[in-house]
Design a protein around this motif. Structure first.
Motif, PDB file in Angstrom:
ATOM      1  N   LEU A   1      10.508 -25.311 -28.431  1.00  0.00           N
ATOM      2  CA  LEU A   1       9.296 -26.126 -28.848  1.00  0.00           C
ATOM      3  C   LEU A   1       8.498 -26.433 -27.594  1.00  0.00           C
ATOM      4  CD1 LEU A   1       7.771 -27.728 -31.103  1.00  0.00           C
ATOM      5  CD2 LEU A   1       9.555 -29.701 -30.445  1.00  0.00           C
ATOM      6  N   THR A   2       9.162 -26.789 -26.571  1.00  0.00           N
ATOM      7  CA  THR A   2       8.237 -27.374 -25.204  1.00  0.00           C
ATOM      8  C   THR A   2       7.672 -26.177 -24.801  1.00  0.00           C
ATOM      9  OG1 THR A   2      10.390 -27.376 -24.013  1.00  0.00           O
ATOM     10  CG2 THR A   2       9.293 -29.361 -24.895  1.00  0.00           C
ATOM     11  N   SER A   3       8.000 -24.899 -24.635  1.00  0.00           N
ATOM     12  CA  SER A   3       7.212 -23.801 -23.896  1.00  0.00           C
ATOM     13  C   SER A   3       6.780 -22.761 -24.916  1.00  0.00           C
ATOM     14  CB  SER A   3       8.433 -23.159 -23.010  1.00  0.00           C
ATOM     15  OG  SER A   3       7.891 -22.183 -22.375  1.00  0.00           O
ATOM     16  N   ALA A   4       7.261 -22.454 -25.911  1.00  0.00           N
ATOM     17  CA  ALA A   4       6.954 -21.497 -26.510  1.00  0.00           C
ATOM     18  C   ALA A   4       5.721 -22.047 -27.668  1.00  0.00           C
ATOM     19  CB  ALA A   4       7.900 -20.663 -27.450  1.00  0.00           C
ATOM     20  N   VAL A   5       5.710 -23.216 -27.820  1.00  0.00           N
ATOM     21  CA  VAL A   5       4.913 -23.924 -28.873  1.00  0.00           C
ATOM     22  C   VAL A   5       3.703 -24.910 -27.870  1.00  0.00           C
ATOM     23  CG1 VAL A   5       4.449 -25.549 -30.861  1.00  0.00           C
ATOM     24  CG2 VAL A   5       6.411 -23.828 -30.698  1.00  0.00           C
ATOM     25  N   VAL A   6       4.220 -25.958 -27.291  1.00  0.00           N
ATOM     26  CA  VAL A   6       3.470 -26.865 -26.782  1.00  0.00           C
ATOM     27  C   VAL A   6       2.541 -26.481 -25.731  1.00  0.00           C
ATOM     28  CG1 VAL A   6       3.280 -29.318 -25.827  1.00  0.00           C
ATOM     29  CG2 VAL A   6       4.987 -28.646 -27.706  1.00  0.00           C
ATOM     30  N   ALA A   7       3.459 -25.918 -24.542  1.00  0.00           N
ATOM     31  CA  ALA A   7       2.737 -25.294 -23.473  1.00  0.00           C
ATOM     32  C   ALA A   7       1.748 -24.147 -23.765  1.00  0.00           C
ATOM     33  CB  ALA A   7       3.715 -24.945 -22.556  1.00  0.00           C
ATOM     34  N   THR A   8       2.266 -23.297 -24.518  1.00  0.00           N
ATOM     35  CA  THR A   8       1.435 -22.242 -25.141  1.00  0.00           C
ATOM     36  C   THR A   8       0.280 -22.665 -25.885  1.00  0.00           C
ATOM     37  OG1 THR A   8       3.567 -20.710 -25.039  1.00  0.00           O
ATOM     38  CG2 THR A   8       1.659 -19.987 -26.617  1.00  0.00           C
ATOM     39  N   GLU A   9       0.460 -23.429 -26.690  1.00  0.00           N
ATOM     40  CA  GLU A   9      -0.872 -23.947 -27.398  1.00  0.00           C
ATOM     41  C   GLU A   9      -1.831 -24.634 -26.693  1.00  0.00           C
ATOM     42  OE1 GLU A   9      -2.086 -23.502 -30.337  1.00  0.00           O
ATOM     43  OE2 GLU A   9      -0.613 -23.699 -31.946  1.00  0.00           O
ATOM     44  N   ALA A  10      -1.396 -25.066 -25.481  1.00  0.00           N
ATOM     45  CA  ALA A  10      -2.374 -25.881 -24.318  1.00  0.00           C
ATOM     46  C   ALA A  10      -2.989 -24.601 -23.624  1.00  0.00           C
ATOM     47  CB  ALA A  10      -1.555 -26.687 -23.592  1.00  0.00           C
ATOM     48  N   LEU A  11      -2.215 -23.444 -23.347  1.00  0.00           N
ATOM     49  CA  LEU A  11      -2.990 -22.709 -22.709  1.00  0.00           C
ATOM     50  C   LEU A  11      -3.630 -21.843 -23.609  1.00  0.00           C
ATOM     51  CD1 LEU A  11       0.269 -21.391 -20.561  1.00  0.00           C
ATOM     52  CD2 LEU A  11      -1.634 -22.479 -19.481  1.00  0.00           C
ATOM     53  N   LEU A  12      -3.582 -21.611 -24.859  1.00  0.00           N
ATOM     54  CA  LEU A  12      -4.377 -20.884 -25.740  1.00  0.00           C
ATOM     55  C   LEU A  12      -5.670 -21.753 -25.895  1.00  0.00           C
ATOM     56  CD1 LEU A  12      -1.984 -20.049 -28.649  1.00  0.00           C
ATOM     57  CD2 LEU A  12      -3.191 -18.314 -27.345  1.00  0.00           C
ATOM     58  N   ALA A  13      -5.537 -23.056 -25.971  1.00  0.00           N
ATOM     59  CA  ALA A  13      -7.020 -23.839 -25.756  1.00  0.00           C
ATOM     60  C   ALA A  13      -7.719 -23.493 -24.569  1.00  0.00           C
ATOM     61  CB  ALA A  13      -6.389 -25.157 -25.905  1.00  0.00           C
ATOM     62  N   CYS A  14      -7.078 -23.491 -23.405  1.00  0.00           N
ATOM     63  CA  CYS A  14      -7.722 -23.234 -22.225  1.00  0.00           C
ATOM     64  C   CYS A  14      -8.053 -21.901 -21.931  1.00  0.00           C
ATOM     65  CB  CYS A  14      -6.672 -23.713 -20.959  1.00  0.00           C
ATOM     66  SG  CYS A  14      -6.347 -25.479 -20.970  1.00  0.00           S
ATOM     67  N   GLY A  15      -7.277 -20.833 -22.493  1.00  0.00           N
ATOM     68  CA  GLY A  15      -7.675 -19.280 -22.432  1.00  0.00           C
ATOM     69  C   GLY A  15      -7.285 -18.822 -21.111  1.00  0.00           C
ATOM     70  N   ASP A  16      -6.093 -19.408 -20.573  1.00  0.00           N
ATOM     71  CA  ASP A  16      -5.434 -18.949 -19.422  1.00  0.00           C
ATOM     72  C   ASP A  16      -4.475 -17.737 -19.591  1.00  0.00           C
ATOM     73  OD1 ASP A  16      -3.558 -18.580 -17.037  1.00  0.00           O
ATOM     74  OD2 ASP A  16      -4.963 -20.266 -16.426  1.00  0.00           O
ATOM     75  N   GLU A  17      -5.101 -16.575 -19.416  1.00  0.00           N
ATOM     76  CA  GLU A  17      -4.378 -15.216 -19.768  1.00  0.00           C
ATOM     77  C   GLU A  17      -3.314 -14.967 -18.964  1.00  0.00           C
ATOM     78  OE1 GLU A  17      -7.063 -11.891 -20.278  1.00  0.00           O
ATOM     79  OE2 GLU A  17      -8.663 -12.949 -21.367  1.00  0.00           O
ATOM     80  N   GLU A  18      -3.361 -15.217 -17.740  1.00  0.00           N
ATOM     81  CA  GLU A  18      -2.160 -15.126 -16.692  1.00  0.00           C
ATOM     82  C   GLU A  18      -0.861 -15.803 -17.138  1.00  0.00           C
ATOM     83  OE1 GLU A  18       0.107 -15.579 -13.436  1.00  0.00           O
ATOM     84  OE2 GLU A  18      -1.173 -17.041 -13.880  1.00  0.00           O
ATOM     85  N   LEU A  19      -1.213 -16.969 -17.285  1.00  0.00           N
ATOM     86  CA  LEU A  19      -0.059 -18.102 -17.573  1.00  0.00           C
ATOM     87  C   LEU A  19       0.463 -17.420 -19.033  1.00  0.00           C
ATOM     88  CD1 LEU A  19      -0.472 -21.600 -16.018  1.00  0.00           C
ATOM     89  CD2 LEU A  19       1.335 -20.051 -15.791  1.00  0.00           C
ATOM     90  N   LEU A  20      -0.223 -17.230 -19.866  1.00  0.00           N
ATOM     91  CA  LEU A  20      -0.129 -17.067 -21.245  1.00  0.00           C
ATOM     92  C   LEU A  20       1.043 -15.686 -21.390  1.00  0.00           C
ATOM     93  CD1 LEU A  20      -3.228 -17.441 -23.348  1.00  0.00           C
ATOM     94  CD2 LEU A  20      -0.893 -18.390 -23.935  1.00  0.00           C
ATOM     95  N   GLY A  21       0.702 -14.730 -20.488  1.00  0.00           N
ATOM     96  CA  GLY A  21       1.231 -13.610 -20.235  1.00  0.00           C
ATOM     97  C   GLY A  21       2.729 -13.951 -19.952  1.00  0.00           C
TER      98      GLY A  21
END
Length: 360
Positions: free
Chosen positions: A93-113
């Protein structure tokens, strides 16, 4: 006329459920989870590797162009149901959802990958109790480095990278090695909390904090209802099974009318919770009525999950009170989840404002 929403599980979702349940059955036995909660390493990183890397579940919400699966919140909700049924000690929940959603909002492709691959665990450094839309504390940005302390951060001990809001309005990526992570006393030891202290930590700005945190916490609250559904469904299923087997006065305990009534009431609550959780997951996936659906789900989910776990504890009688039986894990998870990402009362208040329903 609004478009009709199909909340039934698709064949693909049922296949995903079966695969996750099989893995958890083989690698997440209740006795092993209890043993982990009593150790210095509560997170099962081997199980996380199987879920995230082997099955590719860490990247469900990440587009294929960024190395993810390009799935939706509905699929993520199915995974969380099964993780809730097993009270699995993994940072999904914390990594695959919460942190991932924050990165999707920011558009950080490197960390998303990196998060999508499962080889990197990300944690948003916002207290687990913060509701969507609520204010959240930020650390101080000074001389290009971060200074300050944040408390109540779930799964921080397992993180490789922390997403930290700063007082300039930005969200910054910080290596977990640059922070001091101190465990806090947590009710739910399968999702431990920690204090994160930063003293001149190097950082990289990835975007604006407010919209990213808001999006992350809204998705977290909506999908948490599916985890709570898993907890409640396990409690009901296991209690029914036990009462069919347990005999007293030469008859099945489950045959007593008073217990049948209690189980029937609990079944109705779990069925309604399933509808609310599915509606929230579908709303997050489609973008329709999202805020209302999430508020409804969380206003209902927490009391039902807690009630289901309490009933399971009581109806298992003496054996349910033992430390060796896993019921205490489910009760603690249900209680902790009732405070996570906003209480039921906070979500009822938010819902009233959303539908313009004023208090008398």
């Amino acid at each position: 006329m609004s478009e009709q929403r199909d909340l039934l599980y698709s064949e693909e979702e049922e296949a995903l459920r079966a695969a996750v349940r099989d893995l958890l059955t083989d690698h997440c036995a209740p006795a092993d989870v209890i043993t982990r909660t009593e150790s210095d390493a509560p997170h099962d990183l081997a199980l996380w590797k199987s879920l995230a890397e082997s099955m590719g579940l860490a990247g469900l919400l990440v587009p294929e162009t960024h190395g993810g699966q390009g799935a939706t919140h509905r699929e993520a909700a199915v995974v969380l149901e099964e993780l809730g049924r097993a009270v699995a000690p993994v940072p999904y929940l914390t990594s695959a959802v919460v942190a991932t959603e924050a990165l999707l909002a920011c558009g950080d492709e490197e960390l998303l990958g990196r998060l999508a691959s499962g080889r990197t665990i990300g944690v948003l450094a916002v207290g687990l109790h913060r509701a969507p839309g609520a204010d959240f504390p930020a650390v101080r940005l000074e001389g290009g480095a971060l200074h300050g302390e944040l408390t109540g951060i779930a799964d921080a001990a397992a993180a490789d990278v922390l997403l930290v809001p700063a007082d300039d309005g930005g969200l910054y990526a910080v290596s977990a090695d640059a922070a001091t992570v101190t465990p806090q006393t947590s009710l739910d030891l399968t999702r431990p909390l920690a204090t994160v202290a930063l003293d001149g930590a190097a950082c990289r700005r990835i975007g604006a904090a407010e919209p990213a945190v808001r999006q992350a916490l809204r998705s977290a609250a909506g999908l948490l209802a599916s985890e709570q559904l898993g907890v409640a469904d396990w409690a009901l299923t296991e209690t029914v099974r036990y009462l069919k087997e347990r005999r007293q006065f030469n008859r099945q305990v489950g045959g007593f009318q008073a217990l049948k009534h209690r189980l029937a009431q609990l079944w109705l609550e779990v069925v309604n919770l399933r509808a609310a959780a599915r509606a929230a997951a579908d709303a997050l996936a489609s973008g329709r009525d999202t805020d209302v659906s999430v508020a409804v789900a969380q206003a209902y989910a927490a009391p039902v999950a807690v009630h289901a776990a309490e009933e399971a504890l009581q109806l298992h009688a003496g054996i349910g009170m033992t430390w060796e039986h896993p019921i205490h894990l489910y009760l603690k998870r249900a209680k902790a989840d009732s405070l996570a990402y906003g209480t039921a009362g906070a979500h009822r208040t938010a819902l009233a404002a959303l539908v313009d329903l004023q208090a008398p």
